[in-house]
Write an enzyme that holds these catalytic residues in place. Sequence first.
Site, PDB file in Angstrom:
ATOM      1  N   HIS A   4     -16.411  51.693-133.902  1.00 23.29           N
ATOM      2  CA  HIS A   4     -16.683  50.582-132.997  1.00 23.29           C
ATOM      3  C   HIS A   4     -18.194  50.492-132.769  1.00 23.29           C
ATOM      4  O   HIS A   4     -18.794  49.445-132.929  1.00 23.29           O
ATOM      5  CB  HIS A   4     -15.947  50.777-131.674  1.00 23.29           C
ATOM      6  CG  HIS A   4     -16.026  49.600-130.761  1.00 23.29           C
ATOM      7  ND1 HIS A   4     -15.258  49.477-129.631  1.00 23.29           N
ATOM      8  CD2 HIS A   4     -16.793  48.490-130.801  1.00 23.29           C
ATOM      9  CE1 HIS A   4     -15.545  48.324-129.022  1.00 23.29           C
ATOM     10  NE2 HIS A   4     -16.483  47.720-129.717  1.00 23.29           N
ATOM     11  N   ASN A  30     -15.471  44.165-139.181  1.00 29.44           N
ATOM     12  CA  ASN A  30     -15.111  43.205-138.148  1.00 29.44           C
ATOM     13  C   ASN A  30     -13.616  42.890-138.275  1.00 29.44           C
ATOM     14  O   ASN A  30     -13.113  42.679-139.370  1.00 29.44           O
ATOM     15  CB  ASN A  30     -15.927  41.917-138.341  1.00 29.44           C
ATOM     16  CG  ASN A  30     -15.365  40.769-137.532  1.00 29.44           C
ATOM     17  OD1 ASN A  30     -15.135  40.891-136.333  1.00 29.44           O
ATOM     18  ND2 ASN A  30     -15.121  39.648-138.195  1.00 29.44           N
ATOM     19  N   GLU A  60     -23.479  45.079-132.385  1.00 28.82           N
ATOM     20  CA  GLU A  60     -23.701  46.488-132.067  1.00 28.82           C
ATOM     21  C   GLU A  60     -25.179  46.865-132.186  1.00 28.82           C
ATOM     22  O   GLU A  60     -25.702  47.622-131.370  1.00 28.82           O
ATOM     23  CB  GLU A  60     -22.847  47.377-132.977  1.00 28.82           C
ATOM     24  CG  GLU A  60     -21.357  47.276-132.709  1.00 28.82           C
ATOM     25  CD  GLU A  60     -20.978  47.699-131.299  1.00 28.82           C
ATOM     26  OE1 GLU A  60     -21.459  48.751-130.838  1.00 28.82           O
ATOM     27  OE2 GLU A  60     -20.187  46.968-130.660  1.00 28.82           O
ATOM     28  N   HIS A 102     -26.803  47.725-128.716  1.00 25.27           N
ATOM     29  CA  HIS A 102     -26.891  49.185-128.571  1.00 25.27           C
ATOM     30  C   HIS A 102     -27.951  49.823-129.471  1.00 25.27           C
ATOM     31  O   HIS A 102     -28.646  50.756-129.068  1.00 25.27           O
ATOM     32  CB  HIS A 102     -25.531  49.821-128.877  1.00 25.27           C
ATOM     33  CG  HIS A 102     -24.417  49.324-128.027  1.00 25.27           C
ATOM     34  ND1 HIS A 102     -24.316  49.621-126.685  1.00 25.27           N
ATOM     35  CD2 HIS A 102     -23.352  48.535-128.311  1.00 25.27           C
ATOM     36  CE1 HIS A 102     -23.228  49.054-126.176  1.00 25.27           C
ATOM     37  NE2 HIS A 102     -22.632  48.383-127.147  1.00 25.27           N
TER      38      HIS A 102
END
Length: 236
Positions: A69, A107, A121, A125
């Site tokens: 993830h 995905n 992401e 992040h």
Amino acid sequence: MIIIWFIFTLITNSARKCFAIKSSAEFSNSTEWDYLMLVQRWPLAVCQIVNASGHPCGVPPQTTGWTIHGLWPSNRNGPPPFYCQDTVFDMAKIMDLKEVLNVIWPNFYLKESEDSLWKHEYEKHGTCAASNPYFLTEHDYFQNTLKLNKVFDVQRLLERKGIFPIAEPYKKSVIISSIKESYPVNSCPGCGYVKGIGQVLSQSYICFDKQIQLVDCPECENECSDEEGILYQPLR
């Protein structure tokens, strides 16, 4: 505590280009973080949860096991940092990783582009992880997260303990003890509830400090309930 190390390839002196500017409200107030959380997920359960919410989700045909993830910089006290730079995801920088990313970090959302998860992401992040030299560039973030995922393979971990995807539920204690026996830190499974199916094993959380040593996860999202069994279902 057993500490598992592996060596990253550092990429330094990389050019930074900004292709778009987000509003200041979208950026975190700080790039500081305490630990990294590697979040892995079981594709079938994720899609059952997502489909139940009305969003089309499908497991890609090339996906045969647990996937990534994301790798999330987090804080023990206070909110995690998000969107720490205005750097925009550039697919050209990770083209050499595309084939493996499509298998290990795909995905699932059928109405979104192939690279939509990678873009999300990295910008949310990865730009925060970039304050650590292991994740300095976009390529570092994806390549070294793939390495972490390979070393800390939750599917292999569960299989070693005799836990395989089956139609019958497992007890939460069995899943948790199997993970803790392999990684003697607070690493935990995540679950969701699907109407007509029950509690499903959907994610796994493993945490690391800035030197990429295993540490306790202070908390985990979507913890599994003790009140019923956990379904770890076959992908197909």
